[in-house]
Design a protein around this motif. Structure first.
Motif, PDB file in Angstrom:
ATOM      1  N   GLU A   1      42.050 -39.887  49.051  1.00 11.25           N
ATOM      2  CA  GLU A   1      42.199 -41.283  49.486  1.00 11.25           C
ATOM      3  C   GLU A   1      42.918 -42.039  48.375  1.00 11.25           C
ATOM      4  O   GLU A   1      42.551 -41.906  47.198  1.00 11.25           O
TER       5      GLU A   1
ATOM      6  N   GLU B   1      44.335 -45.953  47.207  1.00 16.77           N
ATOM      7  CA  GLU B   1      44.385 -47.381  47.514  1.00 16.77           C
ATOM      8  C   GLU B   1      45.335 -48.044  46.516  1.00 16.77           C
ATOM      9  O   GLU B   1      45.250 -47.797  45.311  1.00 16.77           O
TER      10      GLU B   1
ATOM     11  N   ARG C   1      46.184 -48.418  52.069  1.00 17.04           N
ATOM     12  CA  ARG C   1      45.092 -47.444  51.924  1.00 17.04           C
ATOM     13  C   ARG C   1      45.508 -46.218  52.702  1.00 17.04           C
ATOM     14  O   ARG C   1      45.930 -46.333  53.868  1.00 17.04           O
TER      15      ARG C   1
ATOM     16  N   SER D   1      48.685 -54.561  50.230  1.00 16.05           N
ATOM     17  CA  SER D   1      47.842 -53.401  49.896  1.00 16.05           C
ATOM     18  C   SER D   1      48.108 -52.261  50.860  1.00 16.05           C
ATOM     19  O   SER D   1      48.596 -52.457  51.971  1.00 16.05           O
TER      20      SER D   1
END
Ligand code: DQQ
Length: 482
Positions: free
Chosen positions: A372, A374, A430, A428
Protein backbone atom coordinates in the motif's frame (compact mmCIF):
# COMPACT_ATOMS: atom_id res chain seq x y z
CA UNK A 1 -31.93 -32.82 -4.25
CA UNK A 2 -29.91 -35.46 -6.04
CA UNK A 3 -28.96 -33.05 -8.84
CA UNK A 4 -27.99 -30.42 -6.26
CA UNK A 5 -25.66 -32.85 -4.51
CA UNK A 6 -24.17 -34.07 -7.77
CA UNK A 7 -23.37 -30.52 -8.85
CA UNK A 8 -21.80 -29.66 -5.51
CA UNK A 9 -19.65 -32.78 -5.55
CA UNK A 10 -18.51 -32.09 -9.10
CA UNK A 11 -17.64 -28.51 -8.18
CA UNK A 12 -15.61 -29.55 -5.12
CA UNK A 13 -13.83 -32.23 -7.16
CA UNK A 14 -12.90 -29.64 -9.77
CA UNK A 15 -11.51 -27.35 -7.06
CA UNK A 16 -9.42 -30.20 -5.64
CA UNK A 17 -8.17 -31.13 -9.08
CA UNK A 18 -6.97 -27.59 -9.75
CA UNK A 19 -5.85 -26.60 -6.27
CA UNK A 20 -2.15 -27.01 -6.94
CA UNK A 21 -2.23 -25.13 -10.24
CA UNK A 22 -4.08 -22.20 -8.66
CA UNK A 23 -1.72 -22.13 -5.67
CA UNK A 24 1.34 -22.15 -7.91
CA UNK A 25 0.26 -19.14 -9.93
CA UNK A 26 2.62 -16.21 -9.36
CA UNK A 27 -0.35 -13.95 -10.16
CA UNK A 28 -2.50 -15.42 -7.39
CA UNK A 29 -3.75 -12.64 -5.15
CA UNK A 30 -2.69 -12.22 -1.55
CA UNK A 31 -5.53 -10.24 -0.01
CA UNK A 32 -8.30 -10.05 -2.60
CA UNK A 33 -11.19 -12.48 -2.78
CA UNK A 34 -10.76 -14.81 -5.74
CA UNK A 35 -12.33 -18.12 -6.75
CA UNK A 36 -10.76 -21.34 -5.40
CA UNK A 37 -10.71 -22.36 -9.10
CA UNK A 38 -12.77 -21.41 -12.14
CA UNK A 39 -14.34 -18.03 -12.82
CA UNK A 40 -15.66 -15.48 -10.35
CA UNK A 41 -17.79 -12.55 -11.40
CA UNK A 42 -20.43 -10.39 -9.70
CA UNK A 43 -20.69 -9.88 -5.94
CA UNK A 44 -24.09 -11.15 -4.77
CA UNK A 45 -26.14 -11.06 -1.57
CA UNK A 46 -23.69 -8.79 0.25
CA UNK A 47 -25.04 -8.45 3.79
CA UNK A 48 -24.16 -8.26 7.46
CA UNK A 49 -26.28 -10.95 9.09
CA UNK A 50 -26.13 -11.82 12.80
CA UNK A 51 -22.87 -9.90 13.15
CA UNK A 52 -21.14 -11.68 10.25
CA UNK A 53 -20.54 -10.28 6.77
CA UNK A 54 -21.50 -12.52 3.89
CA UNK A 55 -20.40 -12.04 0.36
CA UNK A 56 -21.77 -14.48 -2.18
CA UNK A 57 -20.48 -14.40 -5.70
CA UNK A 58 -21.15 -15.60 -9.20
CA UNK A 59 -19.04 -18.70 -9.62
CA UNK A 60 -18.37 -21.07 -12.49
CA UNK A 61 -16.33 -23.83 -10.84
CA UNK A 62 -15.86 -25.99 -13.95
CA UNK A 63 -14.02 -23.62 -16.28
CA UNK A 64 -12.66 -20.11 -16.61
CA UNK A 65 -15.63 -19.15 -18.78
CA UNK A 66 -19.23 -18.17 -18.15
CA UNK A 67 -22.09 -20.67 -17.96
CA UNK A 68 -24.46 -22.17 -15.41
CA UNK A 69 -23.37 -20.12 -12.41
CA UNK A 70 -23.32 -21.16 -8.77
CA UNK A 71 -23.42 -18.79 -5.81
CA UNK A 72 -20.06 -19.21 -4.09
CA UNK A 73 -19.82 -17.85 -0.56
CA UNK A 74 -17.28 -16.02 1.60
CA UNK A 75 -17.95 -14.95 5.19
CA UNK A 76 -16.06 -12.64 7.53
CA UNK A 77 -16.36 -11.13 10.98
CA UNK A 78 -14.18 -8.14 10.16
CA UNK A 79 -14.18 -7.64 6.38
CA UNK A 80 -10.49 -8.56 6.34
CA UNK A 81 -10.28 -12.27 7.22
CA UNK A 82 -12.59 -14.25 4.94
CA UNK A 83 -13.57 -17.90 5.06
CA UNK A 84 -14.62 -19.75 1.95
CA UNK A 85 -17.90 -21.41 2.86
CA UNK A 86 -19.77 -24.22 1.21
CA UNK A 87 -21.63 -23.52 -2.02
CA UNK A 88 -24.73 -21.43 -1.32
CA UNK A 89 -26.70 -22.14 -4.50
CA UNK A 90 -26.10 -24.71 -7.23
CA UNK A 91 -28.10 -24.47 -10.51
CA UNK A 92 -29.99 -27.70 -9.93
CA UNK A 93 -33.64 -26.82 -10.64
CA UNK A 94 -35.53 -26.35 -13.92
CA UNK A 95 -35.99 -22.60 -13.30
CA UNK A 96 -32.24 -21.95 -12.93
CA UNK A 97 -30.76 -24.74 -15.02
CA UNK A 98 -28.48 -22.30 -16.88
CA UNK A 99 -27.39 -20.46 -13.80
CA UNK A 100 -28.28 -19.02 -10.41
CA UNK A 101 -27.56 -15.52 -11.65
CA UNK A 102 -26.95 -12.39 -9.61
CA UNK A 103 -29.10 -11.12 -6.79
CA UNK A 104 -29.19 -9.77 -3.28
CA UNK A 105 -30.04 -10.68 0.30
CA UNK A 106 -32.17 -9.17 3.04
CA UNK A 107 -32.85 -10.16 6.62
CA UNK A 108 -36.49 -10.95 7.43
CA UNK A 109 -37.82 -12.37 10.71
CA UNK A 110 -34.35 -13.57 11.68
CA UNK A 111 -33.78 -15.38 8.38
CA UNK A 112 -31.81 -14.52 5.31
CA UNK A 113 -33.88 -14.09 2.16
CA UNK A 114 -31.81 -14.32 -1.02
CA UNK A 115 -33.36 -13.14 -4.28
CA UNK A 116 -31.63 -14.15 -7.48
CA UNK A 117 -32.27 -14.72 -11.14
CA UNK A 118 -32.91 -18.22 -12.41
CA UNK A 119 -31.48 -18.26 -15.92
CA UNK A 120 -32.91 -20.69 -18.46
CA UNK A 121 -31.84 -21.01 -22.08
CA UNK A 122 -32.92 -23.46 -24.75
CA UNK A 123 -30.70 -24.95 -27.47
CA UNK A 124 -31.39 -22.03 -29.80
CA UNK A 125 -30.22 -19.57 -27.14
CA UNK A 126 -33.77 -18.33 -26.29
CA UNK A 127 -33.83 -17.03 -22.76
CA UNK A 128 -36.28 -17.31 -19.90
CA UNK A 129 -35.79 -15.53 -16.63
CA UNK A 130 -37.17 -16.28 -13.17
CA UNK A 131 -36.72 -14.11 -10.11
CA UNK A 132 -36.31 -16.67 -7.34
CA UNK A 133 -36.22 -16.76 -3.56
CA UNK A 134 -34.08 -18.95 -1.32
CA UNK A 135 -34.31 -18.73 2.48
CA UNK A 136 -31.62 -19.55 5.02
CA UNK A 137 -31.47 -19.66 8.81
CA UNK A 138 -27.68 -19.59 8.99
CA UNK A 139 -26.67 -17.86 5.73
CA UNK A 140 -24.95 -21.08 4.69
CA UNK A 141 -27.66 -23.58 3.73
CA UNK A 142 -30.56 -22.36 1.63
CA UNK A 143 -34.05 -23.66 1.11
CA UNK A 144 -35.10 -22.80 -2.44
CA UNK A 145 -38.64 -21.47 -2.79
CA UNK A 146 -38.53 -21.06 -6.58
CA UNK A 147 -39.78 -18.16 -8.74
CA UNK A 148 -41.75 -15.40 -7.01
CA UNK A 149 -42.98 -13.28 -9.93
CA UNK A 150 -43.77 -13.22 -13.63
CA UNK A 151 -41.89 -11.25 -16.21
CA UNK A 152 -43.59 -7.80 -16.35
CA UNK A 153 -45.33 -6.75 -19.57
CA UNK A 154 -43.28 -4.57 -21.89
CA UNK A 155 -39.93 -6.07 -20.88
CA UNK A 156 -37.81 -8.70 -22.64
CA UNK A 157 -36.39 -11.75 -20.80
CA UNK A 158 -33.23 -9.70 -20.23
CA UNK A 159 -34.64 -9.12 -16.79
CA UNK A 160 -32.30 -10.02 -13.95
CA UNK A 161 -30.24 -9.17 -10.85
CA UNK A 162 -32.90 -8.29 -8.22
CA UNK A 163 -31.74 -5.97 -5.42
CA UNK A 164 -34.17 -5.80 -2.51
CA UNK A 165 -34.51 -3.31 0.36
CA UNK A 166 -37.02 -2.35 3.01
CA UNK A 167 -38.38 1.19 3.27
CA UNK A 168 -41.29 2.54 5.34
CA UNK A 169 -42.54 -0.94 6.17
CA UNK A 170 -42.62 -2.10 2.54
CA UNK A 171 -40.18 -3.99 0.38
CA UNK A 172 -38.86 -2.75 -2.91
CA UNK A 173 -36.84 -4.46 -5.60
CA UNK A 174 -34.92 -3.01 -8.53
CA UNK A 175 -34.20 -5.36 -11.41
CA UNK A 176 -31.96 -4.89 -14.45
CA UNK A 177 -34.14 -4.80 -17.54
CA UNK A 178 -34.59 -4.19 -21.23
CA UNK A 179 -37.80 -2.79 -22.70
CA UNK A 180 -39.48 -4.32 -25.76
CA UNK A 181 -38.02 -1.37 -27.70
CA UNK A 182 -34.56 -2.62 -26.59
CA UNK A 183 -33.72 0.17 -24.18
CA UNK A 184 -31.84 -0.57 -20.97
CA UNK A 185 -33.84 0.11 -17.80
CA UNK A 186 -34.07 -0.39 -14.05
CA UNK A 187 -37.47 -1.86 -13.17
CA UNK A 188 -39.17 -1.32 -9.81
CA UNK A 189 -41.24 -3.91 -7.92
CA UNK A 190 -43.01 -3.71 -4.57
CA UNK A 191 -44.13 -6.22 -1.94
CA UNK A 192 -45.56 -6.29 1.56
CA UNK A 193 -44.32 -9.76 2.44
CA UNK A 194 -41.36 -10.53 0.14
CA UNK A 195 -43.46 -13.27 -1.50
CA UNK A 196 -45.95 -11.41 -3.72
CA UNK A 197 -44.41 -8.76 -5.92
CA UNK A 198 -46.17 -6.16 -8.04
CA UNK A 199 -44.52 -4.38 -10.96
CA UNK A 200 -44.48 -0.62 -10.41
CA UNK A 201 -42.87 0.42 -13.69
CA UNK A 202 -39.53 1.73 -14.92
CA UNK A 203 -37.48 3.56 -12.32
CA UNK A 204 -34.74 4.85 -14.63
CA UNK A 205 -33.74 4.44 -18.25
CA UNK A 206 -36.34 2.79 -20.50
CA UNK A 207 -38.04 4.31 -23.55
CA UNK A 208 -38.59 7.80 -22.15
CA UNK A 209 -35.82 7.99 -19.58
CA UNK A 210 -34.11 11.21 -18.66
CA UNK A 211 -30.79 9.82 -19.88
CA UNK A 212 -32.12 9.33 -23.43
CA UNK A 213 -30.86 6.18 -25.13
CA UNK A 214 -28.51 4.77 -22.56
CA UNK A 215 -27.61 1.34 -23.84
CA UNK A 216 -29.68 -1.76 -24.47
CA UNK A 217 -29.50 -3.31 -21.02
CA UNK A 218 -28.92 -2.26 -17.41
CA UNK A 219 -27.35 -4.98 -15.27
CA UNK A 220 -27.08 -5.19 -11.50
CA UNK A 221 -29.01 -2.09 -10.36
CA UNK A 222 -28.77 -1.06 -6.70
CA UNK A 223 -30.75 1.80 -5.12
CA UNK A 224 -29.80 3.15 -1.69
CA UNK A 225 -29.72 6.38 0.20
CA UNK A 226 -26.50 8.14 1.05
CA UNK A 227 -26.38 11.36 2.96
CA UNK A 228 -30.00 12.30 2.16
CA UNK A 229 -29.79 11.47 -1.56
CA UNK A 230 -30.90 8.31 -3.33
CA UNK A 231 -28.21 6.78 -5.47
CA UNK A 232 -28.95 4.34 -8.27
CA UNK A 233 -25.89 2.31 -9.21
CA UNK A 234 -26.14 0.21 -12.36
CA UNK A 235 -24.07 -1.31 -15.13
CA UNK A 236 -25.31 -0.21 -18.56
CA UNK A 237 -24.41 -2.18 -21.66
CA UNK A 238 -24.24 -0.65 -25.12
CA UNK A 239 -22.74 2.80 -24.50
CA UNK A 240 -20.34 4.06 -27.14
CA UNK A 241 -16.96 5.42 -26.01
CA UNK A 242 -17.07 9.19 -25.70
CA UNK A 243 -13.70 10.92 -25.39
CA UNK A 244 -12.04 9.50 -22.28
CA UNK A 245 -15.39 8.14 -21.01
CA UNK A 246 -16.94 4.68 -21.46
CA UNK A 247 -13.74 3.06 -22.62
CA UNK A 248 -14.49 -0.43 -21.35
CA UNK A 249 -16.79 -2.86 -23.14
CA UNK A 250 -19.47 -2.18 -20.49
CA UNK A 251 -19.66 0.51 -17.81
CA UNK A 252 -20.53 0.75 -14.12
CA UNK A 253 -21.74 3.98 -12.59
CA UNK A 254 -24.52 5.86 -10.86
CA UNK A 255 -27.01 8.68 -10.86
CA UNK A 256 -27.95 10.77 -7.83
CA UNK A 257 -31.59 11.68 -7.16
CA UNK A 258 -34.67 11.38 -5.00
CA UNK A 259 -36.80 8.24 -4.79
CA UNK A 260 -40.47 8.71 -3.90
CA UNK A 261 -41.61 5.41 -2.37
CA UNK A 262 -45.30 6.41 -2.46
CA UNK A 263 -45.35 7.15 -6.16
CA UNK A 264 -42.60 4.64 -7.00
CA UNK A 265 -40.82 7.40 -8.94
CA UNK A 266 -37.24 8.50 -9.13
CA UNK A 267 -35.94 11.90 -10.25
CA UNK A 268 -32.26 11.85 -10.96
CA UNK A 269 -29.31 13.63 -12.54
CA UNK A 270 -26.62 12.61 -15.02
CA UNK A 271 -24.70 9.34 -15.09
CA UNK A 272 -21.14 9.22 -13.81
CA UNK A 273 -18.75 6.29 -13.95
CA UNK A 274 -17.80 4.90 -10.56
CA UNK A 275 -14.35 3.83 -11.59
CA UNK A 276 -11.99 4.87 -14.39
CA UNK A 277 -9.87 1.72 -14.63
CA UNK A 278 -9.97 -1.27 -16.97
CA UNK A 279 -11.68 -3.75 -14.67
CA UNK A 280 -14.67 -2.77 -12.59
CA UNK A 281 -18.25 -4.01 -13.04
CA UNK A 282 -21.48 -5.06 -11.35
CA UNK A 283 -20.82 -3.36 -7.98
CA UNK A 284 -23.13 -4.19 -5.09
CA UNK A 285 -23.55 -2.38 -1.78
CA UNK A 286 -24.86 -3.08 1.71
CA UNK A 287 -25.42 -1.08 4.88
CA UNK A 288 -23.54 -2.27 7.96
CA UNK A 289 -24.27 -1.81 11.68
CA UNK A 290 -22.07 1.28 11.75
CA UNK A 291 -24.34 2.90 9.15
CA UNK A 292 -21.66 2.66 6.47
CA UNK A 293 -22.56 2.00 2.84
CA UNK A 294 -20.06 -0.68 1.77
CA UNK A 295 -19.29 -1.72 -1.77
CA UNK A 296 -17.64 -4.64 -3.51
CA UNK A 297 -17.33 -4.85 -7.27
CA UNK A 298 -16.17 -7.49 -9.67
CA UNK A 299 -12.64 -6.65 -10.83
CA UNK A 300 -13.43 -7.63 -14.38
CA UNK A 301 -15.77 -6.77 -17.23
CA UNK A 302 -17.77 -9.32 -19.25
CA UNK A 303 -16.67 -9.98 -22.85
CA UNK A 304 -13.45 -7.99 -22.39
CA UNK A 305 -10.70 -10.36 -23.56
CA UNK A 306 -11.45 -12.59 -20.62
CA UNK A 307 -9.75 -15.71 -21.93
CA UNK A 308 -6.48 -13.85 -22.50
CA UNK A 309 -5.76 -13.30 -18.79
CA UNK A 310 -2.60 -15.26 -17.92
CA UNK A 311 -4.34 -16.76 -14.87
CA UNK A 312 -6.50 -18.87 -17.22
CA UNK A 313 -3.53 -21.23 -17.63
CA UNK A 314 -3.70 -21.71 -13.87
CA UNK A 315 -7.41 -22.49 -14.02
CA UNK A 316 -8.76 -19.42 -12.29
CA UNK A 317 -10.05 -16.05 -13.46
CA UNK A 318 -11.03 -12.70 -11.92
CA UNK A 319 -11.38 -11.39 -8.39
CA UNK A 320 -13.28 -8.88 -6.28
CA UNK A 321 -12.13 -5.34 -5.57
CA UNK A 322 -11.12 -4.47 -2.03
CA UNK A 323 -14.17 -3.43 0.02
CA UNK A 324 -14.83 0.30 -0.07
CA UNK A 325 -16.99 2.72 1.85
CA UNK A 326 -19.09 5.15 -0.14
CA UNK A 327 -19.37 8.83 0.73
CA UNK A 328 -21.30 11.54 -1.04
CA UNK A 329 -19.19 14.67 -1.40
CA UNK A 330 -20.61 17.63 -3.32
CA UNK A 331 -23.04 15.39 -5.20
CA UNK A 332 -20.33 12.95 -6.25
CA UNK A 333 -19.88 9.42 -4.91
CA UNK A 334 -16.41 8.90 -3.45
CA UNK A 335 -15.01 5.45 -2.73
CA UNK A 336 -12.75 5.05 0.28
CA UNK A 337 -10.86 1.84 1.11
CA UNK A 338 -12.33 0.40 4.30
CA UNK A 339 -10.42 1.43 7.40
CA UNK A 340 -10.33 -2.24 8.47
CA UNK A 341 -7.85 -2.87 5.63
CA UNK A 342 -5.17 -1.25 7.79
CA UNK A 343 -4.99 -4.67 9.44
CA UNK A 344 -3.30 -5.98 6.32
CA UNK A 345 -0.30 -3.75 7.00
CA UNK A 346 2.73 -5.54 8.36
CA UNK A 347 4.72 -3.31 10.67
CA UNK A 348 5.23 0.41 10.61
CA UNK A 349 4.99 2.65 7.59
CA UNK A 350 8.16 3.47 5.79
CA UNK A 351 8.02 7.24 5.44
CA UNK A 352 10.01 9.36 2.97
CA UNK A 353 9.95 12.99 2.11
CA UNK A 354 10.31 12.94 -1.67
CA UNK A 355 11.73 15.77 -3.80
CA UNK A 356 12.31 14.92 -7.42
CA UNK A 357 13.76 17.21 -10.06
CA UNK A 358 13.74 15.75 -13.55
CA UNK A 359 14.67 12.29 -12.32
CA UNK A 360 13.60 8.69 -11.78
CA UNK A 361 14.12 7.29 -8.29
CA UNK A 362 13.48 4.21 -6.29
CA UNK A 363 13.71 4.10 -2.51
CA UNK A 364 15.15 1.38 -0.35
CA UNK A 365 12.36 -0.80 1.01
CA UNK A 366 9.78 0.69 -1.33
CA UNK A 367 9.10 -2.29 -3.55
CA UNK A 368 7.09 -5.50 -3.51
CA UNK A 369 4.01 -6.98 -5.05
CA UNK A 370 1.60 -6.62 -2.11
CA UNK A 371 1.97 -3.04 -1.07
CA UNK A 372 0.00 0.00 0.00
CA UNK A 373 1.33 3.43 -0.88
CA UNK A 374 0.05 6.77 0.26
CA UNK A 375 1.24 10.08 -1.13
CA UNK A 376 0.17 13.25 0.64
CA UNK A 377 0.88 16.95 0.10
CA UNK A 378 1.57 16.42 -3.57
CA UNK A 379 3.04 19.43 -5.30
CA UNK A 380 4.02 19.39 -8.97
CA UNK A 381 5.74 22.28 -10.69
CA UNK A 382 6.36 21.97 -14.38
CA UNK A 383 5.65 18.76 -16.25
CA UNK A 384 4.17 15.68 -14.65
CA UNK A 385 4.83 13.01 -12.06
CA UNK A 386 4.54 9.29 -12.44
CA UNK A 387 4.95 6.02 -10.56
CA UNK A 388 5.78 2.78 -12.35
CA UNK A 389 5.06 -0.68 -10.93
CA UNK A 390 7.61 -3.01 -12.50
CA UNK A 391 6.77 -3.37 -16.17
CA UNK A 392 3.07 -3.83 -15.34
CA UNK A 393 1.65 -0.35 -15.12
CA UNK A 394 2.28 3.32 -14.52
CA UNK A 395 0.16 6.10 -13.05
CA UNK A 396 0.77 9.62 -14.28
CA UNK A 397 -0.62 13.00 -13.34
CA UNK A 398 -0.10 16.09 -15.46
CA UNK A 399 -1.40 19.27 -13.79
CA UNK A 400 -1.05 21.09 -17.12
CA UNK A 401 -3.68 18.95 -18.85
CA UNK A 402 -5.39 17.94 -15.56
CA UNK A 403 -5.30 14.37 -16.84
CA UNK A 404 -4.65 11.43 -14.58
CA UNK A 405 -3.64 8.34 -16.54
CA UNK A 406 -3.28 4.68 -15.74
CA UNK A 407 -1.20 2.90 -18.34
CA UNK A 408 -0.81 -0.85 -18.33
CA UNK A 409 0.96 -3.44 -20.39
CA UNK A 410 -1.87 -5.19 -22.23
CA UNK A 411 -2.22 -8.84 -21.27
CA UNK A 412 -3.41 -9.50 -24.81
CA UNK A 413 -0.47 -8.25 -26.88
CA UNK A 414 1.93 -6.44 -24.52
CA UNK A 415 1.23 -2.99 -25.99
CA UNK A 416 0.61 -0.04 -23.70
CA UNK A 417 -3.05 0.85 -23.17
CA UNK A 418 -4.51 3.57 -21.00
CA UNK A 419 -7.50 4.84 -19.09
CA UNK A 420 -7.84 8.46 -18.00
CA UNK A 421 -9.88 10.95 -16.06
CA UNK A 422 -9.79 14.68 -15.55
CA UNK A 423 -8.97 15.91 -12.08
CA UNK A 424 -8.60 19.57 -11.25
CA UNK A 425 -5.93 19.09 -8.61
CA UNK A 426 -4.19 16.03 -7.20
CA UNK A 427 -3.50 16.39 -3.50
CA UNK A 428 -3.24 12.75 -2.43
CA UNK A 429 -3.00 9.25 -3.81
CA UNK A 430 -3.58 5.89 -2.19
CA UNK A 431 -2.60 2.78 -4.06
CA UNK A 432 -3.25 -0.88 -3.27
CA UNK A 433 -1.09 -3.29 -5.22
CA UNK A 434 -1.71 -7.03 -4.99
CA UNK A 435 0.36 -9.22 -7.32
CA UNK A 436 -1.85 -8.82 -10.40
CA UNK A 437 -4.17 -6.00 -9.37
CA UNK A 438 -3.96 -2.30 -8.69
CA UNK A 439 -6.53 0.04 -7.13
CA UNK A 440 -5.73 3.74 -7.15
CA UNK A 441 -7.72 6.26 -5.09
CA UNK A 442 -7.28 9.94 -5.94
CA UNK A 443 -7.93 12.69 -3.39
CA UNK A 444 -9.44 10.35 -0.78
CA UNK A 445 -11.60 8.45 -3.29
CA UNK A 446 -12.89 11.25 -5.52
CA UNK A 447 -11.81 9.11 -8.48
CA UNK A 448 -10.64 5.48 -8.63
CA UNK A 449 -8.84 3.31 -11.12
CA UNK A 450 -9.22 -0.45 -10.68
CA UNK A 451 -7.31 -2.81 -12.95
CA UNK A 452 -5.74 -6.19 -13.35
CA UNK A 453 -2.07 -5.88 -14.24
CA UNK A 454 0.53 -8.48 -15.05
CA UNK A 455 4.05 -7.23 -14.30
CA UNK A 456 6.88 -9.73 -14.76
CA UNK A 457 6.68 -11.60 -11.44
CA UNK A 458 10.36 -11.06 -10.62
CA UNK A 459 10.13 -7.30 -11.22
CA UNK A 460 8.74 -5.88 -8.00
CA UNK A 461 10.32 -2.47 -8.40
CA UNK A 462 8.46 0.78 -7.86
CA UNK A 463 9.92 3.82 -9.60
CA UNK A 464 9.00 7.41 -8.87
CA UNK A 465 9.60 10.02 -11.56
CA UNK A 466 9.14 13.70 -12.29
CA UNK A 467 9.63 15.57 -15.54
CA UNK A 468 9.80 18.88 -13.66
CA UNK A 469 9.90 19.37 -9.95
CA UNK A 470 7.66 17.26 -7.71
CA UNK A 471 7.43 16.77 -3.98
CA UNK A 472 5.26 14.72 -1.64
CA UNK A 473 5.36 12.69 1.52
CA UNK A 474 5.38 8.99 0.74
CA UNK A 475 4.24 6.22 3.07
CA UNK A 476 4.66 2.59 2.20
CA UNK A 477 3.36 -0.53 3.91
CA UNK A 478 3.92 -4.15 2.97
CA UNK A 479 0.61 -5.96 3.01
CA UNK A 480 0.18 -9.55 4.07
CA UNK A 481 -2.31 -12.29 3.37
CA UNK A 482 -4.87 -12.15 6.18
N1 DQQ B 1 -23.58 -11.46 -14.52
C1 DQQ B 1 -24.60 -12.33 -14.06
C2 DQQ B 1 -25.90 -11.70 -14.45
C3 DQQ B 1 -25.53 -10.26 -14.53
C4 DQQ B 1 -24.16 -10.30 -15.13
C5 DQQ B 1 -24.38 -13.68 -14.62
C6 DQQ B 1 -23.34 -9.09 -14.83
O1 DQQ B 1 -26.88 -11.94 -13.50
O2 DQQ B 1 -26.45 -9.53 -15.29
O3 DQQ B 1 -23.18 -14.21 -14.13
O4 DQQ B 1 -21.97 -9.36 -14.88
Amino acid sequence: MKRDQELRLQAYEEVEKNRRLVEDDPYRLKYHLMPPAGLLNDPNGFIEFNGVYHLYYQWMPFKTGHGAKFWGHYSSEDLVHWKHEEIALAPSEWYEKNGCYSGSAIEHEGKLYAFYTGNVKDDEGNRETYQCLAVSEDAVRFDKKGPVMDLPQGLTPHFRDPKVWEQDGRYFMVVGAQTDALNGAAALLKSTDLMDWSYEGILAGGDNGKLGYFGYMFECPDLFSLDGQDILVFSPQGLEPSGILYQNVYQAGYVVGQFDPEAGEYQHGEFDELDRGFDFYAPQTTLDHKGRRLLFAWMGVPDQNEQEHPTVEHKWLHCMTIPRELKLVGGKVHQVPLEELEELRSGQALECSVNLIKENCSFEGVEGNAVELELTNISIEGGWMDIAFGDGCRVIYNPGTKLFTLERKSYVDGTVEKRQCLIEELSSLRIFLDTSSIEVFLNGGEECFTSRIYPSPNDQSITFSASGSTSYTLYKWSLTSP
